[in-house]
Design an enzyme around this catalytic site. Structure first.
Site, PDB file in Angstrom:
ATOM      1  N   HIS A   1       0.817  -1.212   0.000  1.00  0.00           N
ATOM      2  CA  HIS A   1       0.000   0.000   0.000  1.00  0.00           C
ATOM      3  C   HIS A   1       0.851   1.264   0.000  1.00  0.00           C
ATOM      4  O   HIS A   1       0.417   2.314  -0.455  1.00  0.00           O
ATOM      5  CB  HIS A   1      -1.037  -0.080   1.117  1.00  0.00           C
TER       6      HIS A   1
ATOM      7  N   ARG B   1     -10.586   3.158  -2.738  1.00  0.00           N
ATOM      8  CA  ARG B   1     -10.105   2.398  -1.569  1.00  0.00           C
ATOM      9  C   ARG B   1     -10.373   3.214  -0.303  1.00  0.00           C
ATOM     10  O   ARG B   1      -9.533   3.998   0.125  1.00  0.00           O
ATOM     11  CB  ARG B   1      -8.599   2.134  -1.687  1.00  0.00           C
TER      12      ARG B   1
ATOM     13  N   GLU C   1     -10.782 -11.603  -5.511  1.00  0.00           N
ATOM     14  CA  GLU C   1      -9.344 -11.462  -5.259  1.00  0.00           C
ATOM     15  C   GLU C   1      -8.809 -12.592  -4.387  1.00  0.00           C
ATOM     16  O   GLU C   1      -7.664 -12.577  -3.967  1.00  0.00           O
ATOM     17  CB  GLU C   1      -9.035 -10.093  -4.652  1.00  0.00           C
TER      18      GLU C   1
ATOM     19  N   ASN D   1      -4.040  -7.884  -7.500  1.00  0.00           N
ATOM     20  CA  ASN D   1      -2.946  -7.769  -6.518  1.00  0.00           C
ATOM     21  C   ASN D   1      -3.044  -8.897  -5.495  1.00  0.00           C
ATOM     22  O   ASN D   1      -2.067  -9.580  -5.198  1.00  0.00           O
ATOM     23  CB  ASN D   1      -3.013  -6.431  -5.777  1.00  0.00           C
ATOM     24  N   ASP D   2      -4.239  -9.053  -4.941  1.00  0.00           N
ATOM     25  CA  ASP D   2      -4.411 -10.117  -3.953  1.00  0.00           C
ATOM     26  C   ASP D   2      -4.591 -11.473  -4.626  1.00  0.00           C
ATOM     27  O   ASP D   2      -4.118 -12.490  -4.111  1.00  0.00           O
ATOM     28  CB  ASP D   2      -5.607  -9.807  -3.047  1.00  0.00           C
TER      29      ASP D   2
ATOM     30  N   CYS E   1      -9.207  -4.431 -11.469  1.00  0.00           N
ATOM     31  CA  CYS E   1      -8.757  -3.205 -10.804  1.00  0.00           C
ATOM     32  C   CYS E   1      -7.418  -3.358 -10.083  1.00  0.00           C
ATOM     33  O   CYS E   1      -6.971  -2.429  -9.418  1.00  0.00           O
ATOM     34  CB  CYS E   1      -9.814  -2.672  -9.848  1.00  0.00           C
TER      35      CYS E   1
HETATM   36  C1  PEP Z   1      -6.316  -5.986  -5.441  1.00  0.00           C
HETATM   37  O1  PEP Z   1      -6.101  -6.791  -4.536  1.00  0.00           O
HETATM   38  O2  PEP Z   1      -6.010  -6.181  -6.646  1.00  0.00           O
HETATM   39  C2  PEP Z   1      -6.953  -4.703  -5.145  1.00  0.00           C
HETATM   40  C3  PEP Z   1      -7.317  -3.876  -6.090  1.00  0.00           C
HETATM   41  O3  PEP Z   1      -7.111  -4.400  -3.821  1.00  0.00           O
HETATM   42  P1  PEP Z   1      -5.944  -3.792  -2.889  1.00  0.00           P
HETATM   43  O4  PEP Z   1      -4.751  -3.566  -3.751  1.00  0.00           O
HETATM   44  O5  PEP Z   1      -6.483  -2.561  -2.294  1.00  0.00           O
HETATM   45  O6  PEP Z   1      -5.754  -4.884  -1.885  1.00  0.00           O
HETATM   46 MG    MG Z   2      -7.036  -6.463  -2.620  1.00  0.00          MG
END
Ligand code: PEP
Ligand code: MG
Length: 591
Positions: free
Chosen positions: A200, A307, A444, A467-468, A515
């Protein structure tokens, strides 16, 4: 001599400027050199600071020995002996006399050299105990450096939040809350020893549009505050003490970037449509309400991911309903009544502001723990407060709600049930709200991708959080540079899951978006379009570049490309195939 370190590029752009080393200084070395007539004054300052430091160390030794015994008190004896060590004093003085270094910079150079030698010796040592002892001594030197610098700077220390001149921040690691305080006006870039590409902190760097490189490994012993450094956020490189030729090359690169950004400006009002006429909707990801305007400036059609957990930044208590409402209203007002704004409910926990919640406590595996919607379903008051604000603000625009980290069908149903409860409360209280609020879920977690066919019957839209999804599919922490080689968007396992989710969404005729950071990389845009995605939500800064690729792409060609990639065995092969294809489709972006 120029030293280069390679890490993970997380926010593009080139910055050249003086280093501000956070964990040792806490204050900035404002002047590297002084004019020759000031040399005696610098030497005086040095002597005075060393005497004060030695006195403090003696007093501390007596105090701590009385409290905790001689073994602990002696730590200060060891420190005191450095402050009084003639060798250290002479070396530092010599740098001031011969190089015209300021006292601060000379102290830092000498100390960094000690630390560097100790770290080298720790690396060479095979005995674990010796290694640990040497590292401990290196840390002592860093502490000693910090003490002398603070004494030297006294009243003149310049806290991070109040910088007046541009710097490049160098640190072991940075928390999202620290990064959020950086102003792009004064913090021209940052680089850290640890951290991963989708942490983050990295996402915030993108939001603030500050060039950044993380996961560089140990470099802090090579650099002192005030040294000239270059951060290349595109290639993931940190250069310490660059020579003139390198500086000239990077100045050119910086100028080329600026002219590319100007060219991209002209794309803002062009449609995001493939060359054979298929619209691909480009939305923006935001963390802070003020970024809503970045979306419009870059030509995004709306906000695909807000977010909201970033409302917790630098706060010591949960945001009130009005604070939620005000932030959302500001985004909706910026976007206007028709552009979509997808508000994601709080994704707290793991690396995001976990200290904020009294419920989480200490977890051994926070990424597998009480994170996100799991936490919200435990802290119902917190969750309901947010849902009330979202339902209320939704009457002002095209607002949608989205639940993060859903891993089971039951979990999603609980969230929806709670949303209905909140609607009833608002109804009873006569407060206006949007009854038919569009509801989506993030996909995710691999379990959610595997039951996407069931989830698709329960919601109005999906948003794939790569991402997750990548970290959980490959069991590779998204913040850990040691496993960054496994964390790969092109892994066949990830591609199969994305394909499955898109098919499930198509079957139920619901919208599906991507996303995660993957959607903002030009390399993956042809693949995602080929897999059937017709919406991508990306960091606002990335919108023009992705639009450029899309306008160059034909859907049938993208489909063939995706089919071909899906038949490959390894992430590496898919990656190099995609690079070749992008070079063919749009050489300028690929290179
Ligand atoms: C993700 O996990 O791709 C996502 C968009 O959420 P974050 O990056 O906020 O965990
Ligand atoms: Mg995520």
């Amino acid at each position: 001599m120029e030293i280069r370190h390679h890490g993970i590029a997380v926010s593009p752009g080139v910055a050249i400027g003086p280093a501000f080393v956070i964990h040792t200084e806490g204050v900035r070395i404002t002047h590297q050199t002084v004019s020759p007539e000031h040399i005696p004054c610098e030497i005086n300052r040095l002597h005075k600071a060393l005497e004060e430091a030695a006195t403090e160390a003696r007093e501390n030794r007596l105090r701590i020995t009385a409290l905790h015994g001689a073994a602990i008190g002696n730590i200060f004896a060891a420190q005191g002996s450095i402050f009084e060590d003639p060798g250290f004093r002479n070396q530092t003085e010599t740098l001031i006399r011969t190089q015209c270094f300021s006292a601060e910079y000379a102290v830092s150079r000498v100390m960094r050299e000690f630390v560097r030698r100790l770290e080298e010796s720790a690396l060479k040592s095979v005995a674990e105990q010796h290694k640990a002892e040497v590292r401990r001594r290196a840390k002592d030197f860093i502490d000693i450096e910090r003490q002398i610098l603070l004494l030297l700077q006294g009243e003149n220390s310049e806290p991070l939040g109040e910088l007046t001149e541009p710097v490049i921040i160098l640190a072991a690691d940075l928390m999202p809350s620290e990064t959020a305080d950086f102003s792009p006006r004064t913090v021209h870039a940052f680089a850290t020893e640890s951290g991963g590409g989708t942490s983050h902190t990295a996402i915030l760097a993108g939001a603030l549009e500050i060039p950044a490189v993380v996961g560089l490994g140990r470099f802090l012993s090579d650099v002192s505050g005030g040294d000239t450094v270059i951060v290349d956020g595109e290639e993931g490189i940190l250069i310490i003490d660059p020579d003139e030729a390198t500086i000239a090359r990077y100045e050119e690169k910086r100028a080329a970037e600026r002219s590319r950004a100007d060219r991209y400006d002209s794309l803002r009002d062009k449609t995001s449509t493939t060359s054979d006429g298929t619209p691909i909707r480009l939305l923006g990801n935001i963390e802070l309400a003020q970024e809503a305007s970045h979306c419009l400036e870059r030509g995004a059609e709306g906000v695909g991911l807000y977010r909201t957990e970033f409302l917790y930044l630098n706060k010591t208590s949960d945001p009130t309903e009005e604070e939620h409402f005000d932030a959302y209203r500001s985004v909706v007002q910026t976007l206007g009544p028709t552009r979509p704004v997808v508000i994601r409910t709080l994704d707290l926990g793991a690396d995001k502001f976990s200290s904020m919640s009294d419920v989480v406590g200490v977890e051994k595996n926070p990424f597998l723990g009480l994170r996100s919607v799991r936490l919200c379903l435990r802290k119902l008051d917190l969750f309901k407060t947010q849902l009330r604000a979202i339902l209320r603000v939704a009457v002002l625009g095209n607002v949608k709600v989205m639940f993060p980290m859903i891993s089971t069908v039951d979990e999603l149903r609980q969230c929806k049930a709670l949303l209905n409860e909140v609607k009833e409360d608002l109804e009873d209280a006569g407060i206006p709200f949007k009854r038919d609020l569009s509801v989506g879920t993030m996909i995710e977690v691999p379990s959610a991708a595997l039951v996407a066919d069931i989830l698709a019957r329960e919601v109005d839209f999906f948003s794939i959080g790569t991402n997750d999804l990548i970290q959980y599919t490959l069991a590779a922490d998204r913040n850990n540079e040691n496993v960054a080689h496994l964390y790969n968007p092109t892994d066949p396992a990830v591609l199969r899951l994305i394909k499955r989710v898109v098919e499930a969404a198509d079957k139920e005729q619901i919208e599906v978006n991507v996303c995660g950071e993957m959607s903002g990389e030009p390399l993956y845009a042809p693949l995602l379009v080929g897999l059937g995605l017709r919406q991508l939500s990306v960091t606002p800064r990335k919108v023009p570049e992705i639009k450029r690729v899309i306008r160059q792409l034909r859907v049938d060609e993208a489909k063939r490309l995706a089919e071909y990639a899906l038949n490959m065995d390894t992430a590496r092969h898919v990656g190099s195939y995609l690079r070749d294809q992008l070079r063919r489709i749009l050489p300028e972006v690929a290179d």
